[in-house]
Enzyme design. Structure first.
Site, short mmCIF file in Angstrom:
data_model
loop_
_atom_site.label_atom_id
_atom_site.label_comp_id
_atom_site.label_asym_id
_atom_site.label_seq_id
_atom_site.Cartn_x
_atom_site.Cartn_y
_atom_site.Cartn_z
CD GLU A 9 -3.16 0.81 2.12
OE1 GLU A 9 -3.69 1.77 2.69
OE2 GLU A 9 -3.53 -0.37 2.26
CG ASP A 120 -2.88 -0.93 5.52
OD1 ASP A 120 -1.78 -1.50 5.54
OD2 ASP A 120 -3.02 0.30 5.65
CG ASP A 122 -8.24 -1.41 6.72
OD1 ASP A 122 -7.97 -1.55 5.50
OD2 ASP A 122 -7.83 -0.45 7.38
CE1 TYR A 338 -2.68 -0.42 8.87
CE2 TYR A 338 -4.84 -0.91 9.77
CZ TYR A 338 -4.06 -0.26 8.85
OH TYR A 338 -4.65 0.55 7.90
#
Length: 470
Positions: A9, A120, A122, A338
């Site tokens: 990312e 990530d 999520d 994280y």
């Protein structure tokens, strides 16, 4: 050997992932420039479940695509009624400033057989993953899609993720697409409506050209502003009322015990004066009741993002923006997990003792960590649950030992210390105290006072941010 395109990312995450994997592979790592000068490409060899792979690791910079209305005419403020924006067609596209990243992905994807997504874990990261997939699949339909699931940039977490690849989750990505579309339609329509409706109805001193005045609306921020305004109105409309109370104190051995009136307070001045005069005329106090009980002060729940921001603000006066900036840098350097998570409980698979062991050598809290791991000390307690789980990341916790790095600022040191101490506290026994409450009678009026003593500090020994009152 197969060619594997790995996409992270951020450039810093790509560099960390490549460094860790290349180190385990034992080979050399080659770095070359992509189309974007900010997103390097790292090449090396690595084994994934017995399959020899030629790894190419690069990155995006957050979201690769943006959402906008398809019809350019609709984008002009006075072109249509704001209501039309609720059903006007929208399109997701790669903006001009990210076309170089898109070209890099296309060029590398053409010569690869696998695509591993290091975004990530999520919903937002899953959406970025499918943006990358869309770009890469257009030039290579035969790409096998893999997802690396990780919550920290430690060596063990990265190697575990690449050896236990999963499928990307389309439902999480779709949820973000829906949210983005709602934000665009509501934000654009309400911003246009209230700007055009209110611009000429109020005198607003903006210090700039009034033609550029925009009264923007955000689906998240605007309701929050409503709560602030509502509270302001409540405070402004409040009419204070005088009240009276009676307190007494007892001095002994250079100490003072203050007793509070059990009536609390009275709004009738005359009645309060009469009771006060009765107490003055008969000032002898009679002890009517003494109660003793054991009390506990429980350690905090495991740390999530909101609680991290609250505590950093309370303890260090750090803004939420600065807190998350520093936390992100600590995460990218591999020192914490994280930092964007709603979860405030640890699953049974988390090696809590291993996290504590990482801190045994620390000169300040290392001795406390040793006590935690000593069964004879009886200090260990499995952390309580706050009842929240975002199904993506564990609570924020330390992932690597540090006694302070050379390049760290004061905020880096303070935030890392808070995260370590918070973790050590949440796996500790509660503080234990004893409370004594005394009630006295003066001329028929009852007063009470209480005092506490600490029997066992336990987690308060390490969590210096909280007072030692139990």
């Amino acid at each position: 050997m197969i060619n594997v395109l790995n996409v992270a990312e951020k450039p810093s995450v790509a560099k960390t992932v490549a460094g860790v994997l290349a180190g385990r592979g034992g080979g050399t790592i080659r770095t070359r420039q992509g189309r974007s000068r900010y997103n390097m490409i790292f090449e090396f060899s690595y084994m994934i479940r017995g399959q020899k792979c030629h790894m190419l690791v690069t990155s995006v910079t957050g979201h690769l695509m943006e959402l906008e209305f398809k019809d350019e005419r609709i984008r002009k403020w006075n072109s249509c009624d704001p209501v039309e924006l609720y059903h006007a067609p929208v399109d997701k596209f790669v903006p001009q400033e990210k076309l170089d990243i898109k070209r890099t992905l296309e060029e590398e994807a053409r010569k690869c057989q696998w695509l591993i997504l290091w975004l990530d874990c999520d919903q937002e990261g899953e959406n970025i993953a499918f943006e990358v997939i869309e770009v890469c699949k257009k030039v290579n339909r035969n790409l096998a899609l893999k997802r690396a699931r990780f919550s920290s940039l430690t060596d063990s977490a990265i190697h575990y993720a690449v050896q236990n690849l999963i499928d990307p989750d389309r439902r999480k990505a779709d949820a973000v697409d829906v949210r983005q579309e709602i934000d665009l339609r509501i934000g654009a329509s309400f911003t246009r409506f209230q700007t055009m409706f209110l611009r000429d109805k109020f005198v607003i001193d903006v210090g700039t050209d009034e033609r550029n005045l925009v009264l923007s609306y955000g689906p998240c921020q605007f309701p929050t502003l409503g709560f602030v305004v509502e509270r302001y109105w409540e405070i402004q409309s409040h009419e204070p009322e005088e009240f009276w109370t009676i307190n007494c104190s007892h001095n002994f051995e250079e100490s003072t015990a203050t007793f509070n009136w059990m009536r609390g307070h009275l709004f009738d001045y005359s009645y309060a004066v009469i009771l006060y005069e009765m107490c003055v005329q008969e000032p002898t106090a009679t002890v009517t009741k003494v109660r003793q009980r054991q009390t506990e002060k429980r350690p905090p729940h495991p740390l999530n993002t909101i609680e991290l921001e609250k505590r950093a603000s309370r303890y260090f006066r750090m803004s939420s923006e600065q807190t998350m900036k520093v936390a992100e840098e600590l995460y990218q350097a591999g020192f914490i997990s994280y930092p964007r998570t709603e979860t405030d409980y640890f699953s049974d698979t988390t090696t809590l003792h291993g996290i504590v062991q990482e801190q045994l050598e620390h000169p300040v809290w290392g001795s406390y960590a040793q006590r935690l791991l000593d069964p004879a000390a009886g200090l260990w307690k499995y952390p309580s649950s706050g009842g929240h789980d975002d199904k993506a990341h564990p609570p924020i916790h330390p992932t690597k030992y540090s006694a302070g790095e050379q390049r760290w600022s004061q905020d880096h040191n303070r935030l890392y210390e808070l995260i370590v101490r918070h973790f050590l506290a949440c796996v500790s026994q509660p503080a234990v105290g004893a409370e004594t409450t005394v009630e006295i009678d003066i001329a028929g009026e009852l007063f009470t006072a209480s005092g506490r003593v600490i029997l066992a500090k336990n987690y308060l020994d390490v969590y210096r941010f909280e007072s030692c009152e139990v």
